[in-house]
Write a protein that holds these residues in place. Sequence first.
Motif, PDB file in Angstrom:
ATOM      1  N   ALA A 244       0.832  -1.204   0.000  1.00 10.94           N
ATOM      2  CA  ALA A 244       0.000   0.000   0.000  1.00 10.94           C
ATOM      3  C   ALA A 244       0.865   1.253   0.000  1.00 10.94           C
ATOM      4  O   ALA A 244       0.603   2.216  -0.735  1.00 10.94           O
ATOM      5  CB  ALA A 244      -0.930  -0.010   1.215  1.00 10.94           C
ATOM      6  N   GLU A 245       1.931   1.256   0.836  1.00 12.38           N
ATOM      7  CA  GLU A 245       2.822   2.409   0.887  1.00 12.38           C
ATOM      8  C   GLU A 245       3.521   2.605  -0.454  1.00 12.38           C
ATOM      9  O   GLU A 245       3.675   3.728  -0.927  1.00 12.38           O
ATOM     10  CB  GLU A 245       3.854   2.211   1.998  1.00 12.38           C
ATOM     11  CG  GLU A 245       3.291   2.305   3.403  1.00 12.38           C
ATOM     12  CD  GLU A 245       2.795   3.705   3.722  1.00 12.38           C
ATOM     13  OE1 GLU A 245       3.357   4.664   3.166  1.00 12.38           O
ATOM     14  OE2 GLU A 245       1.844   3.841   4.514  1.00 12.38           O
ATOM     15  N   ARG A 246       3.957   1.498  -1.070  1.00 14.28           N
ATOM     16  CA  ARG A 246       4.634   1.598  -2.369  1.00 14.28           C
ATOM     17  C   ARG A 246       3.687   2.150  -3.425  1.00 14.28           C
ATOM     18  O   ARG A 246       4.091   2.956  -4.264  1.00 14.28           O
ATOM     19  CB  ARG A 246       5.147   0.210  -2.767  1.00 14.28           C
ATOM     20  CG  ARG A 246       5.967   0.195  -4.043  1.00 14.28           C
ATOM     21  CD  ARG A 246       6.447  -1.215  -4.340  1.00 14.28           C
ATOM     22  NE  ARG A 246       7.283  -1.716  -3.248  1.00 14.28           N
ATOM     23  CZ  ARG A 246       7.669  -2.973  -3.149  1.00 14.28           C
ATOM     24  NH1 ARG A 246       7.284  -3.862  -4.054  1.00 14.28           N
ATOM     25  NH2 ARG A 246       8.434  -3.353  -2.151  1.00 14.28           N
ATOM     26  N   ARG A 247       2.425   1.725  -3.367  1.00 12.77           N
ATOM     27  CA  ARG A 247       1.447   2.214  -4.338  1.00 12.77           C
ATOM     28  C   ARG A 247       1.223   3.713  -4.171  1.00 12.77           C
ATOM     29  O   ARG A 247       1.121   4.448  -5.165  1.00 12.77           O
ATOM     30  CB  ARG A 247       0.126   1.464  -4.161  1.00 12.77           C
ATOM     31  CG  ARG A 247      -0.965   1.881  -5.129  1.00 12.77           C
ATOM     32  CD  ARG A 247      -2.144   0.940  -5.069  1.00 12.77           C
ATOM     33  NE  ARG A 247      -3.229   1.385  -5.936  1.00 12.77           N
ATOM     34  CZ  ARG A 247      -4.318   0.670  -6.179  1.00 12.77           C
ATOM     35  NH1 ARG A 247      -4.450  -0.526  -5.644  1.00 12.77           N
ATOM     36  NH2 ARG A 247      -5.257   1.142  -6.977  1.00 12.77           N
ATOM     37  N   VAL A 248       1.179   4.183  -2.926  1.00 13.16           N
ATOM     38  CA  VAL A 248       0.997   5.616  -2.680  1.00 13.16           C
ATOM     39  C   VAL A 248       2.194   6.398  -3.190  1.00 13.16           C
ATOM     40  O   VAL A 248       2.043   7.477  -3.793  1.00 13.16           O
ATOM     41  CB  VAL A 248       0.770   5.876  -1.175  1.00 13.16           C
ATOM     42  CG1 VAL A 248       0.804   7.373  -0.877  1.00 13.16           C
ATOM     43  CG2 VAL A 248      -0.565   5.302  -0.730  1.00 13.16           C
ATOM     44  N   VAL A 249       3.407   5.873  -2.967  1.00 12.15           N
ATOM     45  CA  VAL A 249       4.620   6.555  -3.429  1.00 12.15           C
ATOM     46  C   VAL A 249       4.643   6.641  -4.956  1.00 12.15           C
ATOM     47  O   VAL A 249       4.937   7.702  -5.529  1.00 12.15           O
ATOM     48  CB  VAL A 249       5.873   5.831  -2.905  1.00 12.15           C
ATOM     49  CG1 VAL A 249       7.131   6.390  -3.567  1.00 12.15           C
ATOM     50  CG2 VAL A 249       5.983   5.963  -1.392  1.00 12.15           C
ATOM     51  N   VAL A 250       4.310   5.533  -5.623  1.00 12.98           N
ATOM     52  CA  VAL A 250       4.276   5.528  -7.090  1.00 12.98           C
ATOM     53  C   VAL A 250       3.211   6.492  -7.600  1.00 12.98           C
ATOM     54  O   VAL A 250       3.443   7.261  -8.546  1.00 12.98           O
ATOM     55  CB  VAL A 250       4.020   4.100  -7.619  1.00 12.98           C
ATOM     56  CG1 VAL A 250       3.781   4.124  -9.127  1.00 12.98           C
ATOM     57  CG2 VAL A 250       5.189   3.189  -7.289  1.00 12.98           C
ATOM     58  N   LEU A 251       2.029   6.462  -6.966  1.00  9.28           N
ATOM     59  CA  LEU A 251       0.957   7.372  -7.368  1.00  9.28           C
ATOM     60  C   LEU A 251       1.375   8.825  -7.189  1.00  9.28           C
ATOM     61  O   LEU A 251       1.124   9.668  -8.068  1.00  9.28           O
ATOM     62  CB  LEU A 251      -0.299   7.077  -6.542  1.00  9.28           C
ATOM     63  CG  LEU A 251      -1.474   8.054  -6.732  1.00  9.28           C
ATOM     64  CD1 LEU A 251      -1.987   8.006  -8.167  1.00  9.28           C
ATOM     65  CD2 LEU A 251      -2.596   7.734  -5.749  1.00  9.28           C
TER      66      LEU A 251
ATOM     67  N   THR B 120      -4.018  15.187  -6.439  1.00  6.01           N
ATOM     68  CA  THR B 120      -5.119  15.066  -7.396  1.00  6.01           C
ATOM     69  C   THR B 120      -5.823  16.410  -7.568  1.00  6.01           C
ATOM     70  O   THR B 120      -6.209  16.788  -8.685  1.00  6.01           O
ATOM     71  CB  THR B 120      -6.129  14.008  -6.934  1.00  6.01           C
ATOM     72  OG1 THR B 120      -5.446  12.760  -6.740  1.00  6.01           O
ATOM     73  CG2 THR B 120      -7.227  13.817  -7.953  1.00  6.01           C
ATOM     74  N   GLY B 121      -6.004  17.137  -6.465  1.00  7.63           N
ATOM     75  CA  GLY B 121      -6.607  18.466  -6.557  1.00  7.63           C
ATOM     76  C   GLY B 121      -5.788  19.408  -7.418  1.00  7.63           C
ATOM     77  O   GLY B 121      -6.333  20.176  -8.224  1.00  7.63           O
ATOM     78  N   ALA B 122      -4.452  19.347  -7.273  1.00 11.09           N
ATOM     79  CA  ALA B 122      -3.582  20.188  -8.099  1.00 11.09           C
ATOM     80  C   ALA B 122      -3.722  19.844  -9.574  1.00 11.09           C
ATOM     81  O   ALA B 122      -3.799  20.735 -10.442  1.00 11.09           O
ATOM     82  CB  ALA B 122      -2.132  20.027  -7.643  1.00 11.09           C
TER      83      ALA B 122
ATOM     84  N   LEU C  93       2.629  14.583 -13.602  1.00 13.77           N
ATOM     85  CA  LEU C  93       1.507  15.110 -14.370  1.00 13.77           C
ATOM     86  C   LEU C  93       1.284  16.584 -14.061  1.00 13.77           C
ATOM     87  O   LEU C  93       0.994  17.388 -14.967  1.00 13.77           O
ATOM     88  CB  LEU C  93       0.247  14.303 -14.045  1.00 13.77           C
ATOM     89  CG  LEU C  93      -1.010  14.607 -14.871  1.00 13.77           C
ATOM     90  CD1 LEU C  93      -0.728  14.485 -16.358  1.00 13.77           C
ATOM     91  CD2 LEU C  93      -2.144  13.665 -14.476  1.00 13.77           C
ATOM     92  N   THR C  94       1.454  16.967 -12.788  1.00 16.20           N
ATOM     93  CA  THR C  94       1.325  18.375 -12.410  1.00 16.20           C
ATOM     94  C   THR C  94       2.385  19.223 -13.102  1.00 16.20           C
ATOM     95  O   THR C  94       2.098  20.330 -13.592  1.00 16.20           O
ATOM     96  CB  THR C  94       1.447  18.526 -10.880  1.00 16.20           C
ATOM     97  OG1 THR C  94       0.429  17.764 -10.235  1.00 16.20           O
ATOM     98  CG2 THR C  94       1.305  19.986 -10.466  1.00 16.20           C
TER      99      THR C  94
ATOM    100  N   ALA D  80       4.377  10.060  -7.256  1.00 13.39           N
ATOM    101  CA  ALA D  80       5.358  10.409  -8.287  1.00 13.39           C
ATOM    102  C   ALA D  80       4.678  10.676  -9.627  1.00 13.39           C
ATOM    103  O   ALA D  80       5.023  11.635 -10.338  1.00 13.39           O
ATOM    104  CB  ALA D  80       6.380   9.285  -8.422  1.00 13.39           C
ATOM    105  N   VAL D  81       3.693   9.850  -9.967  1.00 16.36           N
ATOM    106  CA  VAL D  81       2.972  10.035 -11.234  1.00 16.36           C
ATOM    107  C   VAL D  81       2.198  11.350 -11.218  1.00 16.36           C
ATOM    108  O   VAL D  81       2.207  12.114 -12.202  1.00 16.36           O
ATOM    109  CB  VAL D  81       2.020   8.847 -11.479  1.00 16.36           C
ATOM    110  CG1 VAL D  81       1.104   9.131 -12.670  1.00 16.36           C
ATOM    111  CG2 VAL D  81       2.812   7.567 -11.725  1.00 16.36           C
TER     112      VAL D  81
END
Length: 331
Positions: free
Chosen positions: A8-15, A285-287, A22-23, A17-18
Amino acid sequence: MNVLGVRAERRVVVLAAVLVALTLCLGLAGLCYGASWSSPGEVLAALSGAEPSVVISQWRLPRVLAGTVFGAALGVAGAVFQNLTRNPMGSPDVIGLDAGAYTGALFALTVLSGTSAQLATGSVLGGLLVAAVIYLLSADRGFSGLRLVVIGIAVNAMMTAVNSWIVLRAELEVAIAAVGWSAGSLNGVDWADLYIPFCVIAVLLTAMSTGAHAMHQTSLGDAVAVTTGVGLNRLRLLMVLVGVGCTATVTAVAGPIAFIALAAPQIGRRLAGAAGVPLLPAALTGAVLLQGADLLAQMLLAPAALPVGVVSTAIGGCYLIWLLTKEVRRA
């Protein structure tokens, strides 16, 4: 459980970064886009000082940074109130905090001289007053997130009516300015408008980050949170102050920008695969949402730029229909 936690932590870190990438891409597009297109090389040269450009550094850059920071602030505000209410509908624009902040700003515009300081103060005080009313009404016979959302929707309707009455009673020039500002817009934002709001948002986000772990503990239930040492009343006060402060600060500068605070936390939560509503994915996500909505607002009727609130409302309305449909099916 440890393996699942690491995943879960790895998924949050990858997300994260993505979303940061994108920002940055959207920010670069925002710096390039305008009445005349600037190449990425020209943008980088202007930012580095090699080839100074007033258009890029003084006009486009403040707008891009405002979209990023304000989007993150709205995402965090939405995450805070959705965690507080434990309801995906519990966002500042749905439960009346945007309307309350707008009422305070209208008071500054119609009764006072409408300076930037008065708008900021009026927005914060209006949002805090409405938040206090909603919280006190919903805390009767024990705190209930669902009751808070229902009462907030009712208060939102009443404050919207009050705002319409204020605009109708105002002088023509003030009414036109108030209606235009109420759409929520980043048009014309410059550096002078951003220094204090950025500092305020930085302080609020730092304060909320210190209580992020305790906030997620409350998603397991009040009883579990108390047994782990969470002070619920103190935490809820911090959450309300941060949520209202972020919402009112954005409203004071750009007007009420609808639906970013509603959609960003839930989109971030689903992408992160989290049980609660995590702050970092919600902020990023808001950004992304506000940056993308502002770019779209500039392109739709170019060379005229639409208020970003018009685009965010259209996108958010579709999201709200989907969310309500899903909640009804679940019920």
